[in-house]
Design a protein around this motif. Structure first.
Motif, PDB file in Angstrom:
ATOM      1  N   ILE A  75      -3.677  47.103 -36.837  1.00 28.19           N
ATOM      2  CA  ILE A  75      -2.206  46.919 -36.648  1.00 28.19           C
ATOM      3  C   ILE A  75      -1.699  47.950 -35.985  1.00 28.19           C
ATOM      4  O   ILE A  75      -1.962  49.376 -36.011  1.00 28.19           O
ATOM      5  N   ALA A  91      -0.976  42.254 -34.678  1.00 27.14           N
ATOM      6  CA  ALA A  91      -2.170  42.450 -35.462  1.00 27.14           C
ATOM      7  C   ALA A  91      -3.449  41.680 -34.903  1.00 27.14           C
ATOM      8  O   ALA A  91      -3.193  40.700 -34.361  1.00 27.14           O
ATOM      9  N   VAL A 155       1.186  40.314 -39.283  1.00 28.37           N
ATOM     10  CA  VAL A 155       0.166  40.136 -40.265  1.00 28.37           C
ATOM     11  C   VAL A 155       0.365  38.651 -40.732  1.00 28.37           C
ATOM     12  O   VAL A 155      -0.518  37.860 -40.795  1.00 28.37           O
TER      13      VAL A 155
END
Length: 256
Positions: A75, A91, A155
């Motif tokens: 990340i 991500a 994410v």
């Protein structure tokens, strides 16, 4: 009749690193200084390639440390400091046998190399997610919280659920997945480096698009950062809709 040195040069330059030893055996006996110079140059290519292989293996230290996790996600974010434009978070889950070379902190790479690597990462990654936080949201909740939101969005957009997150320096609130914050992680983890590149290229492309809409600020070159010409434009024209109002009050008046 001996081959022209220019022809040999072209063959050596066109050859892959794996193909070069065969050409060395063919042209190595050629006594001409020009040929030997081209062979020496090609041997430096091999040495440089071998060094990059070693560097990339070191870049996988964290991935190897957490290899028990099936899907390791890197990340990173880009755009916390600019006066204009969004924060973009990337991500990236790379395959276990990732063979992509030259990944690094995106700031250490040329624009051309970032674009090249972006294409390779998007092709080879197991999953890529991107998150955005608008200038309005940054003004509303502050840059740190907006960055966390963009990271959570990145994410959440992954098509594969990660088992662990390797983050560049931060621990993201409100995420249940195990996290490992790594200081300067974009230069220490291949997954974070890949996320850094994807986020950087994505944001830079957005700023080039904004430049077409608001050409007076030079967004295509400064990407929203506070360059001298950007600040002068702010003083002359005031802020545009993609400026962060809480970031530009030192340079111009801002409507409530």
């Amino acid at each position: 009749m001996a081959e022209k040195i220019s022809t040999i040069r072209e063959k050596l330059q066109a050859a892959t690193v794996e193909e070069l030893p065969v050409l060395f055996s063919v042209y190595g006996p050629d006594p001409r200084a020009g040929v030997q110079a081209e062979i020496a140059r090609a041997k430096k290519r091999i040495l440089s390639y071998e060094k990059e292989l070693e560097r990339t293996e070191r870049l996988k230290d964290y991935e190897n440390k957490y290899a028990a996790y099936a899907h390791i996600c890197g990340i990173d974010e880009v755009g916390r400091g600019p006066l204009a434009g969004p924060v973009v978070a990337g991500a990236v889950i790379l395959p276990k046998d990732c063979d992509i070379l030259y990944i690094n902190d995106s700031k250490k790479l040329s624009e051309k190399k970032r674009e090249e690597l972006y294409s390779v990462i998007m092709e080879k990654a197991v999953a890529v997610g991107l998150g955005y936080s608008t200038p309005e949201r940054i003004d509303e909740i502050n840059i740190l919280q907006a960055t966390y939101e963009a990271m959570r969005e990145a994410v959440g957009k992954l098509t594969v659920i990660p088992d662990i997150l390797l983050n560049d320096a931060v621990t993201i609130p409100e995420i249940s997945v195990p996290q490992v914050p790594i200081i300067k992680g974009d230069a220490k983890s291949i997954s974070i480096g890949a996320a850094s590149i994807v986020a950087k290229v994505t944001r830079d492309r957005l700023m080039v698009e904004y430049d077409e809409r608001y050409p007076m600020y030079g967004f295509s070159s400064n990407k929203g950062y506070g360059s001298g010409t950007h600040i002068e434009a702010l003083k002359k024209y005031g802020p545009c809709p993609i400026h962060r109002k809480t970031f530009v009050t030192h340079f111009c008046e801002v409507d409530d």
